[in-house]
Design an enzyme around this catalytic site. Sequence first.
Site, mmCIF file in Angstrom:
data_model
loop_
_atom_site.group_PDB
_atom_site.id
_atom_site.type_symbol
_atom_site.label_atom_id
_atom_site.label_comp_id
_atom_site.label_asym_id
_atom_site.label_seq_id
_atom_site.Cartn_x
_atom_site.Cartn_y
_atom_site.Cartn_z
ATOM 1 N N ILE A 1 0.869 -1.177 0.000
ATOM 2 C CA ILE A 1 0.000 0.000 0.000
ATOM 3 C C ILE A 1 0.903 1.223 0.000
ATOM 4 O O ILE A 1 1.944 1.244 0.673
ATOM 5 C CB ILE A 1 -0.920 0.061 1.231
ATOM 6 C CG1 ILE A 1 -1.574 -1.296 1.513
ATOM 7 C CG2 ILE A 1 -1.998 1.127 1.054
ATOM 8 C CD1 ILE A 1 -2.382 -1.317 2.789
ATOM 9 N N GLU A 2 0.503 2.267 -0.709
ATOM 10 C CA GLU A 2 1.347 3.451 -0.807
ATOM 11 C C GLU A 2 1.577 4.127 0.533
ATOM 12 O O GLU A 2 2.519 4.908 0.690
ATOM 13 C CB GLU A 2 0.784 4.453 -1.824
ATOM 14 C CG GLU A 2 -0.633 4.881 -1.589
ATOM 15 C CD GLU A 2 -1.641 4.052 -2.372
ATOM 16 O OE1 GLU A 2 -2.643 4.627 -2.826
ATOM 17 O OE2 GLU A 2 -1.437 2.827 -2.525
#
Length: 521
Positions: free
Chosen positions: A323-324
Amino acid sequence: MSKLMTAREAIDLIQDGDFIGSSGFQQITVAEELMEALEHRFDETGTPVNLTVIHTAGQGGGPGMGISHYGKEGMIKRYICGHFGGNRGLIELANQDKVEVYNLPQGVICHLYRAAAAGKGGELTKVGLHTFVDPRLEGGKITPRTTEDLVKLVEIDGEEYLFYKAPKVNIALIRGTTADESGNISMEQECGVIEALDLAMAVKANGGRVFVQVKNYITSASMRGRDVVIPGNLVDAVVVTSDVSKYHKMTPATIYDPAMAGYAKVSTTAAVPAPLNERKVIARRAAMELRHNVTVNLGIGIPEIIGNVAGEEGVSSEMLLTIESGFIGGMPVGGRSFGSAVNHWVMLPETTQFDFYNRGGLHMAFLGFAEIGPKGDVNSSKFGGTLAGCGGFIDISQFTPHMIFCGTMTAGGLEIAIEDGKLKIVKEGARKKFLKTIEQITFSSEYARAHNQRVHVVTERCVFELSQDGFMLSEVAEGVDIQKDILDQMEFQPIIPAKVKTMDAAIFNSGLMGLKQMMEK
């Protein structure tokens, strides 16, 4: 000297014209009480005014939360963000052209904090080339009154780059978990460290002030150095929250969860499989692109369901999810806790995660879309009066070898039925998404072709591919009429090969689709 202050005492130090940066991802590490205090001060006194505000990810999670506190006419002069995060107040001011607005890639803003912290003039990168942030298109400018160029096109050794000007942020609103009397900050009960340290360092490099909201205050004898994320020499004020459940939630949906903080492992197997609707059909077909031992990113919305499909099909271990916000490994927690994860391997700073993405660390990524253009360009940032923002979309999509964009063929009331393994369009959506002209280019087909990226666009009724010849229809679901259900729902004509494949019938069966066996072939 004690650094303890109330939220209002800290906020009263902000002056007209200051440049405020706030940490956070949705509500992860968002200093909600400080932001609300700024709103209250403005409502009561009419100050501060003419502020510049910058943040990376969307911040909020609900009406009147996060960046929404800044949606007051006169308070904000300039707004720079990666994602708008449903922030109605500032979106309305932007749509009325009452504020200067820039939308820049989320990872770029993270790296701009780092550049400012190191005393550099800005960030030199290929992120954003041929998208709406490229100055040959829009330069990231969203409103007519936004005129200053923050992005320049430069050429070095025959290659194009974008140079983003470093921000002169002088106020930071940050959230941690615990502070000691020296101002050292730990984040042990947050589900991410996000970009907090980089922002704090940028502000101090600019001679500014860093205000940190926490929920615990301890002596320095009790603070372990290995737990400190932000050292006390970078912190000017510590604000102990007055209400954890109101101002210090881990995510909009969770006050505190030890699994999200990394202290416990939990089962990620869905007790009840997701219903077989258009969203799951798209997620199933997209999941068929998975291969053994791939590192992937799943965007918000329909892409989130791909993780559930992989779990149902027993192939979760075949992909390493990221996930960023900084997580590698484990399972993302979707919905109102998007940006968090459980059972993760590591919780990296957001800025470091984007380093990984920018160097092609992903094998594939699954992202949503709002509009598709005739060449295969994708818009996910601005459409129909909605300002969503690019978020990490550009950073992720430009350097990932295989991109899979997921979304319904039409929007606004679409209804489907699945009967005997066939798809039937019961009611067509009111809004077409495959258009002659899209409002913004968030993903450039030109850039993708030049860099040999594989690109799929997966809908509930068909699949498109980006070929060197153009945007091509490659698969159609059984029961779908190409002319009536596909071409008549598009404003342009895609390439149609002599033989269009039929989407795998297993996608439309109510039981397991056999994804594990498909991956073995």
